[in-house]
Design an enzyme around this catalytic site. Structure first.
Site, mmCIF file in Angstrom:
data_model
loop_
_atom_site.group_PDB
_atom_site.id
_atom_site.type_symbol
_atom_site.label_atom_id
_atom_site.label_comp_id
_atom_site.label_asym_id
_atom_site.label_seq_id
_atom_site.Cartn_x
_atom_site.Cartn_y
_atom_site.Cartn_z
ATOM 1 N N ASN A 90 0.880 -1.170 0.000
ATOM 2 C CA ASN A 90 0.000 0.000 0.000
ATOM 3 C C ASN A 90 0.920 1.224 0.000
ATOM 4 O O ASN A 90 1.465 1.585 1.033
ATOM 5 C CB ASN A 90 -0.896 -0.032 1.254
ATOM 6 C CG ASN A 90 -1.706 1.239 1.400
ATOM 7 O OD1 ASN A 90 -1.787 2.058 0.485
ATOM 8 N ND2 ASN A 90 -2.322 1.405 2.573
ATOM 9 N N LYS A 116 0.273 4.242 -0.337
ATOM 10 C CA LYS A 116 -0.327 5.484 0.213
ATOM 11 C C LYS A 116 0.013 6.650 -0.721
ATOM 12 O O LYS A 116 0.143 6.438 -1.931
ATOM 13 C CB LYS A 116 0.129 5.719 1.654
ATOM 14 C CG LYS A 116 -0.131 4.470 2.509
ATOM 15 C CD LYS A 116 -0.003 4.683 3.987
ATOM 16 C CE LYS A 116 -0.260 3.354 4.687
ATOM 17 N NZ LYS A 116 -0.224 3.453 6.143
ATOM 18 N N HIS A 152 -9.679 1.329 4.662
ATOM 19 C CA HIS A 152 -8.408 1.516 5.371
ATOM 20 C C HIS A 152 -8.652 2.485 6.535
ATOM 21 O O HIS A 152 -9.419 3.437 6.411
ATOM 22 C CB HIS A 152 -7.345 2.070 4.421
ATOM 23 C CG HIS A 152 -5.975 2.056 5.036
ATOM 24 N ND1 HIS A 152 -5.573 3.020 5.931
ATOM 25 C CD2 HIS A 152 -4.947 1.182 4.930
ATOM 26 C CE1 HIS A 152 -4.345 2.730 6.337
ATOM 27 N NE2 HIS A 152 -3.948 1.625 5.748
ATOM 28 N N GLU A 176 -7.039 4.866 7.651
ATOM 29 C CA GLU A 176 -6.806 6.284 7.328
ATOM 30 C C GLU A 176 -8.030 6.881 6.634
ATOM 31 O O GLU A 176 -8.374 8.043 6.840
ATOM 32 C CB GLU A 176 -5.530 6.422 6.482
ATOM 33 C CG GLU A 176 -4.293 6.231 7.348
ATOM 34 C CD GLU A 176 -3.073 5.698 6.619
ATOM 35 O OE1 GLU A 176 -3.009 5.773 5.385
ATOM 36 O OE2 GLU A 176 -2.166 5.172 7.313
ATOM 37 N N GLU A 201 -5.877 -4.869 10.367
ATOM 38 C CA GLU A 201 -4.839 -3.855 10.602
ATOM 39 C C GLU A 201 -5.142 -3.103 11.895
ATOM 40 O O GLU A 201 -5.935 -2.147 11.884
ATOM 41 C CB GLU A 201 -4.814 -2.854 9.433
ATOM 42 C CG GLU A 201 -4.442 -3.477 8.110
ATOM 43 C CD GLU A 201 -3.793 -2.460 7.182
ATOM 44 O OE1 GLU A 201 -2.705 -2.748 6.685
ATOM 45 O OE2 GLU A 201 -4.356 -1.362 6.988
ATOM 46 N N GLY A 216 2.148 2.229 10.718
ATOM 47 C CA GLY A 216 3.113 3.315 10.577
ATOM 48 C C GLY A 216 3.787 3.703 11.879
ATOM 49 O O GLY A 216 4.468 4.726 11.949
ATOM 50 N N SER A 239 2.999 -2.223 10.344
ATOM 51 C CA SER A 239 4.442 -2.317 10.609
ATOM 52 C C SER A 239 5.030 -3.695 10.312
ATOM 53 O O SER A 239 5.891 -4.174 11.052
ATOM 54 C CB SER A 239 4.757 -1.879 12.042
ATOM 55 O OG SER A 239 4.389 -0.520 12.231
#
Ligand code: PGA
Length: 252
Positions: free
Chosen positions: A9, A11, A96, A98, A168, A174, A213
């Site tokens: 991904n 991003k 996701h 985010e 996730e 991250g 991560s």
């Protein structure tokens, strides 16, 4: 045997020049892995034409990081699933964390995106996961249940035959804080058992990725867990050697 998958991904990273170098290295490094598992990169929309021309005919697929829930119309700034299809896109990440947190996507909207992706023939990678606060207050399973329920209610359990789930934990994305293999396995098993209550057959074949991560040095132990079928990789997918090492780990 259910499919194993490692998906990057990207991003909002990259540019034409960097992508070109990264993809060249990935094509070389991943071509030797054959088809024991599937490999993919989920890239920013503008790069679809160049990614398609670079990856067509290789063993690396490509996907989007988001998709509109609408088929077409007056939705300024949005991209539909059929537009992605024009570039032979295989996957679309939906939900996701985010997108959920920064763009206010509710469970219902995520479920609609999942349906829109499937309707156009794309495979949705449905992300679920809890925040640190939710984990600390022992509501992880409840949160994930609700995230899954919205999709199952709208699309039904059989839709999962053409979908991938990515667990996730938000606190691991991250942050460099990976879930331990056992923490991840516990939630993967919880997800699979929940699906099995509706269809044992679908649950047994469902690819469930771990994301948060994942790095070259922890991928193998995560992927060794019985209910972890690969990974959704953020930061490490931008570094060719790291991503290739993670792709190799899924086979062992
Ligand atoms: P990370 O991101 O690997 O950088 O933690 C994973 C993701 O957001 O999909």
């Amino acid at each position: 045997m259910r499919k194993k998958l490692v998906a990057g991904n990207w991003k909002m990273h990259g540019n034409l020049q960097e992508n070109d170098a990264l993809l060249s290295a990935l094509v070389t490094g991943i071509s030797v892995l054959g088809n024991n598992a599937s490999y993919a990169v989920c890239v920013p929309y503008p790069y679809f034409p160049s990614v398609q021309s670079k990856l067509q005919g290789t063993n690396i697929e490509w996907g989007a990081q988001n998709v509109s829930q609408h088929e077409k119309g007056a939705f300024t700034g949005e991209v539909s699933a059929s537009m992605l299809n024009d570039f032979n896109c295989t996957y679309a990440i939906v939900g996701h964390s985010e997108r959920r947190m920064l763009y206010g996507e509710s469970n219902q909207v995520v479920a609609e995106k999942y349906v829109a992706a499937q309707k156009a023939g794309l495979v949705p990678i449905l992300c679920v996961g809890e925040t640190l606060e939710q984990r600390d207050s022992d509501t992880t399973e409840q949160v994930i249940d609700e995230q899954l329920k919205a999709v199952l209610t709208l699309a039904g359990v059989n839709s999962l035959a053409n979908a991938v789930i990515a667990y996730e934990p938000v606190w691991a994305i991250g942050t460099g804080k990976t879930a331990t293999p056992q923490q991840a396995q516990d939630i993967h098993r919880f997800i699979r058992q929940g699906i099995a209550a509706q269809s044992a057959e679908i649950a047994a074949e469902l690819t469930i990725l771990y994301g948060g991560s994942v790095k070259a040095n922890n991928a193998a132990e995560l992927f060794a867990m019985p209910d972890i079928d690969g990974g959704l990789i953020g930061g490490a997918s931008l570094v060719a050697d790291d991503f290739i090492a993670i792709c190799k780990a899924v086979r062992s």
